[in-house]
Design a protein around this motif. Sequence first.
Motif, PDB file in Angstrom:
ATOM      1  N   MET A 189       0.846  -1.178   0.000  1.00 54.38           N
ATOM      2  CA  MET A 189       0.000   0.000   0.000  1.00 54.38           C
ATOM      3  C   MET A 189       0.891   1.240   0.000  1.00 54.38           C
ATOM      4  N   PRO A 190       0.571   2.247  -0.811  1.00 52.58           N
ATOM      5  CA  PRO A 190       1.406   3.458  -0.880  1.00 52.58           C
ATOM      6  C   PRO A 190       1.388   4.230   0.439  1.00 52.58           C
ATOM      7  N   SER A 191       2.485   4.919   0.702  1.00 54.59           N
ATOM      8  CA  SER A 191       2.612   5.746   1.906  1.00 54.59           C
ATOM      9  C   SER A 191       1.731   6.984   1.780  1.00 54.59           C
ATOM     10  N   THR A 192       1.166   7.418   2.897  1.00 55.29           N
ATOM     11  CA  THR A 192       0.361   8.645   2.910  1.00 55.29           C
ATOM     12  C   THR A 192       0.987   9.668   3.847  1.00 55.29           C
ATOM     13  N   ASP A 193       2.308   9.728   3.846  1.00 56.79           N
ATOM     14  CA  ASP A 193       3.023  10.662   4.719  1.00 56.79           C
ATOM     15  C   ASP A 193       3.249  12.005   4.045  1.00 56.79           C
ATOM     16  N   TYR A 194       2.375  12.390   3.158  1.00 47.16           N
ATOM     17  CA  TYR A 194       2.503  13.672   2.479  1.00 47.16           C
ATOM     18  C   TYR A 194       1.130  14.292   2.308  1.00 47.16           C
ATOM     19  N   VAL A 195       1.136  15.580   2.042  1.00 49.67           N
ATOM     20  CA  VAL A 195      -0.102  16.323   1.828  1.00 49.67           C
ATOM     21  C   VAL A 195       0.110  17.201   0.610  1.00 49.67           C
ATOM     22  N   ILE A 196      -0.889  17.287  -0.224  1.00 49.15           N
ATOM     23  CA  ILE A 196      -0.839  18.212  -1.356  1.00 49.15           C
ATOM     24  C   ILE A 196      -1.679  19.420  -0.969  1.00 49.15           C
ATOM     25  N   LEU A 197      -1.053  20.584  -1.018  1.00 46.97           N
ATOM     26  CA  LEU A 197      -1.709  21.819  -0.605  1.00 46.97           C
ATOM     27  C   LEU A 197      -1.965  22.671  -1.835  1.00 46.97           C
ATOM     28  N   THR A 198      -3.203  23.040  -2.059  1.00 46.63           N
ATOM     29  CA  THR A 198      -3.550  23.921  -3.181  1.00 46.63           C
ATOM     30  C   THR A 198      -3.144  25.358  -2.836  1.00 46.63           C
ATOM     31  N   VAL A 199      -3.171  26.219  -3.823  1.00 42.61           N
ATOM     32  CA  VAL A 199      -2.878  27.635  -3.582  1.00 42.61           C
ATOM     33  C   VAL A 199      -3.893  28.211  -2.597  1.00 42.61           C
ATOM     34  N   GLU A 200      -5.146  27.840  -2.754  1.00 40.25           N
ATOM     35  CA  GLU A 200      -6.179  28.315  -1.830  1.00 40.25           C
ATOM     36  C   GLU A 200      -5.924  27.787  -0.417  1.00 40.25           C
ATOM     37  N   GLY A 201      -5.500  26.524  -0.323  1.00 39.93           N
ATOM     38  CA  GLY A 201      -5.170  25.951   0.976  1.00 39.93           C
ATOM     39  C   GLY A 201      -3.977  26.642   1.619  1.00 39.93           C
ATOM     40  N   LEU A 202      -2.994  27.033   0.795  1.00 39.75           N
ATOM     41  CA  LEU A 202      -1.836  27.756   1.315  1.00 39.75           C
ATOM     42  C   LEU A 202      -2.267  29.108   1.873  1.00 39.75           C
ATOM     43  N   GLN A 203      -3.182  29.791   1.177  1.00 35.27           N
ATOM     44  CA  GLN A 203      -3.690  31.067   1.685  1.00 35.27           C
ATOM     45  C   GLN A 203      -4.434  30.860   2.999  1.00 35.27           C
ATOM     46  N   GLN A 204      -5.196  29.789   3.102  1.00 34.47           N
ATOM     47  CA  GLN A 204      -5.890  29.486   4.357  1.00 34.47           C
ATOM     48  C   GLN A 204      -4.892  29.224   5.482  1.00 34.47           C
ATOM     49  N   LEU A 205      -3.777  28.577   5.157  1.00 35.55           N
ATOM     50  CA  LEU A 205      -2.718  28.364   6.155  1.00 35.55           C
ATOM     51  C   LEU A 205      -2.170  29.703   6.632  1.00 35.55           C
ATOM     52  N   PHE A 206      -1.876  30.613   5.691  1.00 28.97           N
ATOM     53  CA  PHE A 206      -1.393  31.948   6.060  1.00 28.97           C
ATOM     54  C   PHE A 206      -2.390  32.649   6.987  1.00 28.97           C
ATOM     55  N   ASP A 207      -3.660  32.617   6.599  1.00 30.53           N
ATOM     56  CA  ASP A 207      -4.696  33.285   7.389  1.00 30.53           C
ATOM     57  C   ASP A 207      -4.792  32.680   8.788  1.00 30.53           C
ATOM     58  N   GLY A 208      -4.718  31.359   8.883  1.00 35.62           N
ATOM     59  CA  GLY A 208      -4.773  30.696  10.184  1.00 35.62           C
ATOM     60  C   GLY A 208      -3.588  31.043  11.064  1.00 35.62           C
ATOM     61  N   LEU A 209      -2.415  31.115  10.464  1.00 35.76           N
ATOM     62  CA  LEU A 209      -1.225  31.490  11.228  1.00 35.76           C
ATOM     63  C   LEU A 209      -1.351  32.922  11.756  1.00 35.76           C
ATOM     64  N   LYS A 210      -1.839  33.822  10.909  1.00 33.85           N
ATOM     65  CA  LYS A 210      -2.011  35.218  11.342  1.00 33.85           C
ATOM     66  C   LYS A 210      -3.047  35.329  12.459  1.00 33.85           C
ATOM     67  N   ARG A 211      -4.129  34.551  12.344  1.00 34.70           N
ATOM     68  CA  ARG A 211      -5.145  34.557  13.423  1.00 34.70           C
ATOM     69  C   ARG A 211      -4.548  34.079  14.743  1.00 34.70           C
ATOM     70  N   ARG A 212      -3.581  33.201  14.660  1.00 36.19           N
ATOM     71  CA  ARG A 212      -2.919  32.690  15.868  1.00 36.19           C
ATOM     72  C   ARG A 212      -1.722  33.561  16.266  1.00 36.19           C
ATOM     73  N   ARG A 213      -1.634  34.717  15.641  1.00 33.72           N
ATOM     74  CA  ARG A 213      -0.631  35.747  15.949  1.00 33.72           C
ATOM     75  C   ARG A 213       0.807  35.334  15.645  1.00 33.72           C
ATOM     76  N   TYR A 214       0.977  34.592  14.551  1.00 31.38           N
ATOM     77  CA  TYR A 214       2.312  34.292  14.057  1.00 31.38           C
ATOM     78  C   TYR A 214       2.731  35.378  13.081  1.00 31.38           C
ATOM     79  N   ARG A 215       3.995  35.663  13.044  1.00 29.28           N
ATOM     80  CA  ARG A 215       4.568  36.516  12.008  1.00 29.28           C
ATOM     81  C   ARG A 215       4.943  35.575  10.869  1.00 29.28           C
ATOM     82  N   VAL A 216       4.313  35.730   9.717  1.00 30.84           N
ATOM     83  CA  VAL A 216       4.518  34.830   8.587  1.00 30.84           C
ATOM     84  C   VAL A 216       5.635  35.385   7.710  1.00 30.84           C
TER      85      VAL A 216
END
Length: 130
Positions: free
Chosen positions: A1-28
Amino acid sequence: MPSTDYVILTVEGLQQLFDGLKRRRYRVLGPTVRDQAIVYDDITSVEDLPRGWADQQEGGRYRLIRRDDDALFGFAVGPHSWKKFLHSPIQRLWTAERRDDGVHIAPEPCSTERLAFIGVRACEIAAIAI
């Protein structure tokens, strides 16, 4: 069975990551185009990333070139490093105040700023670990 130790992140998902980090008061922080180079600096959105840009490096030469695609991280390690964020070249250690009863020295509080690095290469992670 293939490994699932990776994630594919879309551009929209990357923007959501940025937004989530900023909401948690990270400097991105991540790569961006500035002064005709790809440098590490504050970023607020996917639009700040060097989409479609690459760097061409030779002995004593660095220049930006357009790619044939819209890759967000399609460049080699540039002229800057993450060190400027991890080991500030200027740091206040204490402050002094002259009062009627003498000089009072107060230590500078340690920074509590939380940093999120985007686009760090494996070789850079190894250098940071050292």
